[in-house]
Design an enzyme around this catalytic site. Structure first.
Site, mmCIF file in Angstrom:
data_model
loop_
_atom_site.group_PDB
_atom_site.id
_atom_site.type_symbol
_atom_site.label_atom_id
_atom_site.label_comp_id
_atom_site.label_asym_id
_atom_site.label_seq_id
_atom_site.Cartn_x
_atom_site.Cartn_y
_atom_site.Cartn_z
ATOM 1 N N SER A 135 30.322 -16.380 -46.679
ATOM 2 C CA SER A 135 30.961 -15.670 -47.791
ATOM 3 C C SER A 135 31.403 -16.661 -48.872
ATOM 4 O O SER A 135 30.554 -17.293 -49.496
ATOM 5 C CB SER A 135 32.120 -14.823 -47.256
ATOM 6 O OG SER A 135 32.546 -13.876 -48.216
ATOM 7 N N HIS A 171 27.153 -10.522 -48.471
ATOM 8 C CA HIS A 171 27.498 -9.160 -48.034
ATOM 9 C C HIS A 171 26.694 -8.122 -48.817
ATOM 10 O O HIS A 171 27.209 -7.093 -49.250
ATOM 11 C CB HIS A 171 28.993 -8.907 -48.201
ATOM 12 C CG HIS A 171 29.861 -9.964 -47.590
ATOM 13 N ND1 HIS A 171 29.730 -10.340 -46.281
ATOM 14 C CD2 HIS A 171 30.853 -10.730 -48.122
ATOM 15 C CE1 HIS A 171 30.625 -11.298 -46.015
ATOM 16 N NE2 HIS A 171 31.299 -11.558 -47.119
#
Length: 244
Positions: A135, A171
């Site tokens: 991330s 994501h």
């Protein structure tokens, strides 16, 4: 033995939840260790940075426990309230793998620059230390990407460390605003060609070349988004399924 070429494993994965509680390192993180080519007979040295999450002590304990189960010699490099090692740059250079956790990529970049770590990461990367993360810990290696660092509405970040000359979208399959924002930013020129990962997927770079997409979860994808003519095109890459 360092990695054969400067190597980055940029992911939307790296962790798996344990049935008995806590977390273990997952396939993309294990791949980063394999790429480091650690000599037989000693434990791989992994340095973890949780800057993006505020260097939470409870999470650091989880990282140490996961490292012990995986046979890693783990160092957690905190920057709050001060660096937790005497010489952060040397710690990075003496690592086999550096893994960066998720959270606020904007805050992470600001704190790293205060401590001069942006240059230290480049030196470690060029020396063959494998860099990786999830991330925020993925976006940081690129020129930028999409982030919720500034609030609940996703916004661009464009001042990444820049070891990789692309944008990064994480994501991609689990947060519905990620894909359209990436397309808008690439189309407007705010982001260059952008490489994106579904949850559980990792992007492997040798130097600045994207050489492979891998996944911890079957059916997931990786994507390259670039300007094409007067519009934006997206190409899906089929990742290799990792065994663990």
């Amino acid at each position: 033995m360092p990695a054969e070429r400067p190597t980055i494993v940029a992911t939307s994965g790296g962790w798996t939840r344990r049935r008995l509680g806590g977390v273990d390192w997952a396939g993309t993180a294990h791949l980063a260790v394999q790429l480091a080519r650690v000599p037989a007979g000693r434990a791989p040295r992994l340095t973890y940075l949780g800057t993006a999450g505020g260097d939470q002590r409870g999470w650091a304990a989880e990282v140490h426990a996961a490292g012990e189960r995986a046979g890693l010699r783990t160092t957690v490099l905190d920057l709050f309230p001060m660096p937790s090692v005497e010489d952060p740059a040397r710690t990075l250079l003496e690592s086999d793998v550096v893994w960066v956790g998720g959270g606020s990529v904007a805050n992470l970049l600001a704190v790293w620059r205060v401590h001069g770590l942006d240059g230290a990461f480049r030196a470690a990367w060029e020396a063959g230390v494998v860099l990786g993360g999830v991330s925020a810990g993925s976006i940081c290696w690129f020129t930028g990407g999409t982030t919720d660092s500034f609030g609940p509405d996703l916004r661009p970040v464009t001042d990444g460390v820049g070891l990789l000359p692309y944008g990064n979208g994480v994501h991609y399959d689990s947060e519905e605003r990620r894909r359209p924002l990436v397309h808008d930013l690439v189309g407007s020129g705010v982001l260059p060609e952008t490489h994106c990962s579904d949850d559980g997927v990792g992007l492997v770079y040798a130097g600045t070349d994207l050489v492979e997409a891998v996944t911890e979860v079957a059916g997931k994808g990786a994507y390259v988004v670039r300007r094409e003519g007067g519009g934006v095109g997206e190409t899906r890459l089929e990742p290799r399924l990792l065994s663990r």
